[in-house]
Design a protein around this motif. Structure first.
Motif, PDB file in Angstrom:
ATOM      1  N   THR A  52      64.536 -15.179  65.245  1.00 54.75           N
ATOM      2  CA  THR A  52      65.817 -16.079  65.176  1.00 54.75           C
ATOM      3  C   THR A  52      65.734 -16.962  66.454  1.00 54.75           C
ATOM      4  OG1 THR A  52      67.111 -14.395  64.066  1.00 54.75           O
ATOM      5  CG2 THR A  52      68.146 -16.159  65.096  1.00 54.75           C
ATOM      6  N   ARG A  61      59.306 -28.622  50.598  1.00 54.25           N
ATOM      7  CA  ARG A  61      59.217 -28.008  51.990  1.00 54.25           C
ATOM      8  C   ARG A  61      58.732 -29.234  52.753  1.00 54.25           C
ATOM      9  NH1 ARG A  61      56.258 -23.712  50.076  1.00 54.25           N
ATOM     10  NH2 ARG A  61      54.396 -24.432  51.414  1.00 54.25           N
ATOM     11  N   ASN A  78      65.710 -18.474  61.006  1.00 56.95           N
ATOM     12  CA  ASN A  78      65.982 -17.061  60.892  1.00 56.95           C
ATOM     13  C   ASN A  78      64.838 -16.522  59.898  1.00 56.95           C
ATOM     14  OD1 ASN A  78      67.040 -14.616  61.417  1.00 56.95           O
ATOM     15  ND2 ASN A  78      68.575 -14.818  59.902  1.00 56.95           N
ATOM     16  N   GLU A 130      64.694 -18.851  56.819  1.00 50.55           N
ATOM     17  CA  GLU A 130      65.836 -19.831  56.559  1.00 50.55           C
ATOM     18  C   GLU A 130      65.970 -20.732  57.448  1.00 50.55           C
ATOM     19  OE1 GLU A 130      69.608 -17.592  56.742  1.00 50.55           O
ATOM     20  OE2 GLU A 130      69.186 -16.627  54.925  1.00 50.55           O
ATOM     21  N   PHE A 131      66.124 -22.056  57.020  1.00 53.67           N
ATOM     22  CA  PHE A 131      66.083 -23.211  58.145  1.00 53.67           C
ATOM     23  C   PHE A 131      67.578 -23.834  57.964  1.00 53.67           C
ATOM     24  CE2 PHE A 131      65.736 -27.846  58.745  1.00 53.67           C
ATOM     25  CZ  PHE A 131      65.539 -27.793  60.198  1.00 53.67           C
ATOM     26  N   GLU A 132      68.285 -23.766  59.026  1.00 55.41           N
ATOM     27  CA  GLU A 132      69.739 -24.146  58.880  1.00 55.41           C
ATOM     28  C   GLU A 132      70.374 -23.786  57.923  1.00 55.41           C
ATOM     29  OE1 GLU A 132      69.259 -28.593  59.051  1.00 55.41           O
ATOM     30  OE2 GLU A 132      69.449 -28.560  61.201  1.00 55.41           O
ATOM     31  N   GLY A 133      70.232 -22.317  57.699  1.00 49.94           N
ATOM     32  CA  GLY A 133      70.939 -21.661  56.591  1.00 49.94           C
ATOM     33  C   GLY A 133      70.407 -21.620  55.212  1.00 49.94           C
ATOM     34  N   GLN A 134      69.295 -22.498  55.044  1.00 48.45           N
ATOM     35  CA  GLN A 134      68.806 -22.428  53.695  1.00 48.45           C
ATOM     36  C   GLN A 134      67.514 -21.813  53.749  1.00 48.45           C
ATOM     37  OE1 GLN A 134      67.779 -26.944  52.864  1.00 48.45           O
ATOM     38  NE2 GLN A 134      66.843 -26.213  50.904  1.00 48.45           N
ATOM     39  N   ARG A 135      67.223 -21.107  52.385  1.00 44.94           N
ATOM     40  CA  ARG A 135      66.064 -20.467  52.383  1.00 44.94           C
ATOM     41  C   ARG A 135      64.867 -21.496  51.889  1.00 44.94           C
ATOM     42  NH1 ARG A 135      65.720 -15.414  49.728  1.00 44.94           N
ATOM     43  NH2 ARG A 135      63.311 -16.109  49.397  1.00 44.94           N
ATOM     44  N   VAL A 136      64.028 -21.409  52.481  1.00 41.86           N
ATOM     45  CA  VAL A 136      62.658 -22.427  52.599  1.00 41.86           C
ATOM     46  C   VAL A 136      61.444 -21.862  52.067  1.00 41.86           C
ATOM     47  CG1 VAL A 136      63.593 -24.173  54.124  1.00 41.86           C
ATOM     48  CG2 VAL A 136      62.305 -22.466  54.968  1.00 41.86           C
ATOM     49  N   ASP A 137      61.559 -20.332  52.250  1.00 41.98           N
ATOM     50  CA  ASP A 137      60.021 -19.689  51.800  1.00 41.98           C
ATOM     51  C   ASP A 137      59.822 -19.913  50.277  1.00 41.98           C
ATOM     52  OD1 ASP A 137      61.254 -16.843  50.532  1.00 41.98           O
ATOM     53  OD2 ASP A 137      62.380 -17.646  52.401  1.00 41.98           O
ATOM     54  N   THR A 143      61.352 -13.664  54.411  1.00 40.35           N
ATOM     55  CA  THR A 143      62.343 -14.772  54.111  1.00 40.35           C
ATOM     56  C   THR A 143      62.172 -15.680  55.482  1.00 40.35           C
ATOM     57  OG1 THR A 143      64.206 -13.623  54.822  1.00 40.35           O
ATOM     58  CG2 THR A 143      63.670 -13.641  52.545  1.00 40.35           C
TER      59      THR A 143
END
Length: 230
Positions: free
Chosen positions: A32, A82, A10, A68-75, A66
């Protein structure tokens, strides 16, 4: 996949430019991808397809927005964090393959397990042989990349992306150096493995003959998602 499945990816207000104050190559309000969905990204050369894929897999950091990968902020994660997430959860097939010249085909396939701390046991090697057999390169496993054709190198890269059984399979032109018959079989392998793992597929391609196999197509030329028949 169900309508209630949380998205595996997302992104919001996503922008990327190579130069400060430069024209953005990627400029998306929202993008998404639901868990388990097969999505293709198409568009003319230079429109930002590969850049978007690299942003979503954490290879590049966005200029703004922003992810999100599987609900986790990764940016906002460091490069090292990463990379660790990508090795453990994402299988990436690079357009230029990115194989290690000093490693054999088998060793290249097993790289994600080595980097991610996975177990290199008989089961892992059996899976590598199974993938190599399915892609038609089992006879090349002892060779180094300089002794492989481009098509063989590409199939090694695909096996490497699948070996750790990722939740996201991201492919940049994975059939670009293959003939139509082999392209269809390789795509079938990727999608079948994804379904077996309940993994999401995000694939950049110029080959529009592959698009009917995907549930959704994003045309980067218009930045509008377009549904396709399966």
């Amino acid at each position: 996949m169900t309508a209630e499945s949380p998205p595996v990816l997302n992104a919001r207000n996503l922008r990327f430019a190579f130069e400060t104050n430069g024209e953005p190559i990627v400029d998306l309000q929202e993008f998404t991808v639901p868990s388990g969905e097969h999505t293709a990204i198409v568009g003319p050369s230079g429109c930002g397809k590969t850049t978007l894929l690299r942003l979503l897999t954490g290879i590049l950091s966005p200029t703004a927005g922003t992810i999100e990968f599987e609900g986790q902020r990764v940016d906002h994660l460091s490069d090292a964090r990463r990379r660790a997430l990508r090795v453990s959860r994402v299988g990436v097939v690079f357009q230029r393959f990115a194989l290690l010249d000093y490693c054999t085909a088998m060793e290249n396939i097993l790289v994600p397990l080595r980097l991610g701390g996975g177990v290199l046991d008989a089961a892992a090697r059996d899976r590598a042989h199974e993938l190599a057999r399915a892609t038609g390169i089992e006879h090349t496993l002892a060779r180094r990349p300089n002794r492989l054709s481009q098509g063989e190198q590409q199939r090694v890269a695909i096996c490497r992306a699948l070996i750790a059984q990722p939740t996201l399979i991201a492919c940049d032109e994975p059939t670009g150096n293959l003939d139509p018959r082999r392209s269809e079989s390789i795509l079938s392998l990727i999608l079948e493995q994804a379904d077996r793992l309940n993994a999401t597929v995000l694939l950049v391609t110029h080959d529009h003959t592959l698009l009917p196999r995907f549930e959704r197509v994003l045309d980067m030329g218009t930045l509008e998602p377009e549904a396709t028949r399966v």
